[in-house]
Scaffold this motif. Structure first.
Motif, mmCIF file in Angstrom:
data_model
loop_
_atom_site.group_PDB
_atom_site.id
_atom_site.type_symbol
_atom_site.label_atom_id
_atom_site.label_comp_id
_atom_site.label_asym_id
_atom_site.label_seq_id
_atom_site.Cartn_x
_atom_site.Cartn_y
_atom_site.Cartn_z
ATOM 1 N N MET A 168 -5.193 11.490 4.949
ATOM 2 C CA MET A 168 -4.351 11.591 3.753
ATOM 3 C C MET A 168 -3.768 10.239 3.371
ATOM 4 S SD MET A 168 -2.440 15.271 4.084
ATOM 5 C CE MET A 168 -3.384 16.776 3.734
ATOM 6 N N SER A 169 -3.404 9.422 4.353
ATOM 7 C CA SER A 169 -2.893 8.080 4.057
ATOM 8 C C SER A 169 -3.998 7.185 3.510
ATOM 9 C CB SER A 169 -2.279 7.450 5.307
ATOM 10 O OG SER A 169 -1.140 8.166 5.721
ATOM 11 N N SER A 170 -5.231 7.466 3.875
ATOM 12 C CA SER A 170 -6.344 6.696 3.348
ATOM 13 C C SER A 170 -6.596 7.053 1.887
ATOM 14 C CB SER A 170 -7.601 6.961 4.185
ATOM 15 O OG SER A 170 -8.574 5.971 3.957
ATOM 16 N N LEU A 171 -6.430 8.319 1.542
ATOM 17 C CA LEU A 171 -6.636 8.735 0.159
ATOM 18 C C LEU A 171 -5.454 8.360 -0.729
ATOM 19 C CD1 LEU A 171 -8.152 12.335 0.498
ATOM 20 C CD2 LEU A 171 -9.365 10.212 0.041
ATOM 21 N N TRP A 172 -4.222 8.561 -0.229
ATOM 22 C CA TRP A 172 -3.055 8.529 -1.106
ATOM 23 C C TRP A 172 -1.990 7.526 -0.704
ATOM 24 C CZ3 TRP A 172 -3.505 14.254 0.214
ATOM 25 C CH2 TRP A 172 -4.514 14.849 -0.561
ATOM 26 N N GLY A 173 -2.251 6.664 0.248
ATOM 27 C CA GLY A 173 -1.250 5.688 0.647
ATOM 28 C C GLY A 173 -0.419 6.158 1.817
ATOM 29 N N SER A 174 0.639 5.425 2.144
ATOM 30 C CA SER A 174 1.353 5.610 3.404
ATOM 31 C C SER A 174 2.137 6.908 3.507
ATOM 32 C CB SER A 174 2.323 4.448 3.620
ATOM 33 O OG SER A 174 3.396 4.527 2.700
ATOM 34 N N GLY A 175 2.519 7.525 2.387
ATOM 35 C CA GLY A 175 3.310 8.747 2.466
ATOM 36 C C GLY A 175 4.774 8.516 2.759
ATOM 37 N N ALA A 176 5.184 7.247 2.913
ATOM 38 C CA ALA A 176 6.589 6.871 3.125
ATOM 39 C C ALA A 176 7.312 7.816 4.063
ATOM 40 C CB ALA A 176 7.322 6.809 1.774
ATOM 41 N N PRO A 177 6.920 7.882 5.348
ATOM 42 C CA PRO A 177 7.550 8.836 6.267
ATOM 43 C C PRO A 177 9.048 8.605 6.403
ATOM 44 C CG PRO A 177 6.285 7.187 7.479
ATOM 45 C CD PRO A 177 5.947 7.010 6.029
ATOM 46 N N ALA A 178 9.794 9.705 6.355
ATOM 47 C CA ALA A 178 11.241 9.647 6.513
ATOM 48 C C ALA A 178 11.678 10.763 7.445
ATOM 49 C CB ALA A 178 11.934 9.783 5.155
ATOM 50 N N LEU A 179 12.758 10.544 8.178
ATOM 51 C CA LEU A 179 13.253 11.567 9.089
ATOM 52 C C LEU A 179 13.498 12.880 8.348
ATOM 53 C CD1 LEU A 179 15.769 9.698 11.413
ATOM 54 C CD2 LEU A 179 13.735 10.941 12.146
ATOM 55 N N PHE A 238 -12.399 -1.959 8.095
ATOM 56 C CA PHE A 238 -12.188 -1.539 6.709
ATOM 57 C C PHE A 238 -12.700 -0.118 6.486
ATOM 58 C CE2 PHE A 238 -11.309 -4.040 2.635
ATOM 59 C CZ PHE A 238 -10.847 -2.926 1.962
ATOM 60 N N LEU A 239 -12.368 0.772 7.438
ATOM 61 C CA LEU A 239 -12.778 2.166 7.286
ATOM 62 C C LEU A 239 -11.799 2.872 6.360
ATOM 63 C CD1 LEU A 239 -14.074 4.590 9.975
ATOM 64 C CD2 LEU A 239 -12.202 5.319 8.482
ATOM 65 N N VAL A 240 -12.332 3.569 5.374
ATOM 66 C CA VAL A 240 -11.503 4.262 4.404
ATOM 67 C C VAL A 240 -12.121 5.629 4.098
ATOM 68 C CG1 VAL A 240 -12.685 3.177 2.448
ATOM 69 C CG2 VAL A 240 -10.379 4.092 2.136
ATOM 70 N N PHE A 241 -11.285 6.633 3.998
ATOM 71 C CA PHE A 241 -11.748 7.964 3.616
ATOM 72 C C PHE A 241 -11.859 8.038 2.097
ATOM 73 C CE2 PHE A 241 -10.092 8.692 7.821
ATOM 74 C CZ PHE A 241 -10.923 9.667 8.348
ATOM 75 N N HIS A 242 -12.949 8.611 1.612
ATOM 76 C CA HIS A 242 -13.080 8.796 0.165
ATOM 77 C C HIS A 242 -13.247 10.263 -0.216
ATOM 78 C CE1 HIS A 242 -17.497 9.185 0.616
ATOM 79 N NE2 HIS A 242 -17.386 8.191 1.493
ATOM 80 N N GLY A 243 -13.048 11.155 0.753
ATOM 81 C CA GLY A 243 -13.082 12.587 0.483
ATOM 82 C C GLY A 243 -12.441 13.353 1.614
ATOM 83 N N ASP A 255 -15.236 12.591 4.297
ATOM 84 C CA ASP A 255 -16.233 11.525 4.260
ATOM 85 C C ASP A 255 -15.530 10.173 4.315
ATOM 86 O OD1 ASP A 255 -18.697 13.162 3.663
ATOM 87 O OD2 ASP A 255 -17.476 13.710 1.937
ATOM 88 N N PHE A 256 -16.101 9.256 5.081
ATOM 89 C CA PHE A 256 -15.523 7.921 5.136
ATOM 90 C C PHE A 256 -16.633 6.878 5.086
ATOM 91 C CE2 PHE A 256 -16.039 9.121 9.657
ATOM 92 C CZ PHE A 256 -16.746 8.041 10.149
ATOM 93 N N MET A 257 -16.234 5.667 4.750
ATOM 94 C CA MET A 257 -17.156 4.533 4.788
ATOM 95 C C MET A 257 -16.432 3.381 5.462
ATOM 96 S SD MET A 257 -17.084 3.392 0.802
ATOM 97 C CE MET A 257 -15.734 2.417 0.125
#
Length: 376
Positions: A32-43, A85-90, A106-108
């Motif tokens: 999910m972080s690969s698709l949409w960024g860090s997700g800004a985890p907070a307590l 540079f592994l990234v998920f694209h699906g 899926d990742f590349m």
């Protein structure tokens, strides 16, 4: 001047792969972080170790610059290889009441490097499996009503996000593989298989034929991941109190004791022991967190404040569970033919995730994942 090709040359070198297996409340942060960024985890509210990862991915935004990328190593001390540079694209997930939630994706990655030395002692992520029995699904006609109307006859639900990225290949002989990633046209859809009863067949008239927007919530609650209890003595000005856990009672604890003193008193109990409790905070309020072998124990502390002057002993518990909530604004775009689903007369609908200008200024979906992962 040859009739058939007689020579070849290396064109584009990259690696590709898939993930597949049981869903996990902790490990989902990676794709999910690969698709949409860090997700800004907070307590998580009221938590000391549980975090909320929140994504609100737009369907039109660019994610290539925000995507988390990973380095994957495989092998042993004899021979190992690395994929950079592994990234998920699906990504897709499927929920069925009779089995674990299944995850696919899926990742590349850039072309692999052989003969590397593997990173020593990587930090393992504590797993928290997902199963269909932990989930509910809801379908409502407004975003403000999300999570109100539970779907009671869902046989299977599958979410698919695909087509996110491709490699960026500028003409540059110094690059062995792609040098970056670029956004592609993304696709998000849901396949919803429901019993073909009046409610299920009614989706056709209520949503498919009218174009009415549907708001879908996928709500999963997993195992307890934080077991904190709050101990307070209010406005006590003198005296002491005791705490009891599973039939064992501490010695007197001073009204203004340090967190270390409270922890020491609890550790001495045979029902707790060393390494199974951590106390934080300062008088008049302390947070008691059970850890180790007691991390998932729901037994409540009790106690006595009879020895306090000017105050009262209070003990409150607020256990936190792993959780997954996925809210989506959708249109029903297709109704498949009726079928037999393990003896149940069923029908499958396709829902397309679509932005809604009236929902948080054009929101299409929101994902909240609660777990013990604090950062990537």
């Amino acid at each position: 001047g040859r009739q058939y090709p007689s020579a070849s040359a290396v064109l584009t070198e990259e690696s590709a792969g898939k993930i597949a297996g049981p869903g996990d409340f902790a490990e989902l942060v990676y794709p999910m972080s690969s698709l949409w960024g860090s997700g800004a985890p907070a307590l998580h509210s009221g938590a000391t170790t549980a975090y909320d990862w929140i994504w609100t991915p737009s369907l039109t935004a660019s994610y290539a610059n925000a995507a988390k990328t990973f380095t994957v190593q495989q092998g042993d001390t004899i021979d190992a290889e690395q994929y950079a540079f592994l990234v998920f694209h699906g990504l897709n997930y499927s929920i069925n009441r009779k089995q674990e939630v299944t995850i696919g994706g899926d990742f590349m990655a850039q072309t692999f490097t052989d003969g590397i030395t593997m990173t020593a002692s990587p930090t393992a992520v504590q797993q928290s499996p997902m199963v269909g029995a932990q989930f509910n699904l809801y379908l409502d006609t407004t975003s403000t009503g999300l999570g109100v109307t539970q779907l009671l006859d869902v046989m299977k639900m599958e979410y698919k996000a695909s087509g996110y990225y491709d490699g960026y290949w500028p003409v540059n002989r110094a690059n062995q593989s792609y040098g970056n990633i670029v956004d592609k046209e993304k696709k998000h859809e849901v396949l919803l298989t429901v019993q073909a009863n009046p409610t299920g067949v009614g989706f056709k008239a209520n949503y498919l034929e009218t174009g009415q927007r549907a708001y879908l919530r996928v709500n999963g609650t997993g195992p307890m991941i934080e077991n904190d209890q709050t101990v307070g003595v209010g406005a006590a000005s003198a005296g002491n109190f005791t705490l009891t856990y599973k039939g064992q009672t501490t010695a007197n604890i001073a009204f203004n004791a340090t967190n270390a003193a409270v922890q020491s008193a609890l550790v001495l109990l045979s029902t707790i022991g060393n390494g199974n409790v951590v106390v934080s905070g300062t008088a008049p309020t302390w947070t008691v967190q059970f850890t180790g072998t007691l991390a998932n124990d729901t037994t409540l502390l009790t106690g006595s404040g009879a020895g306090l002057t000017g105050g009262a002993l209070t003990i409150t518990a607020a256990p936190i569970s792993a959780a997954f909530i996925h809210d989506m604004a959708c249109f029903v775009t297709n109704m498949a033919e009726f079928s037999d689903d393990e003896g149940v007369y069923a029908v499958q609908y396709t829902l397309a995730v679509a932005e809604d200008t009236a929902w948080n200024t054009g929101q299409a979906q929101k994902i909240t994942l609660t777990n013990l992962v604090s950062a990537l």
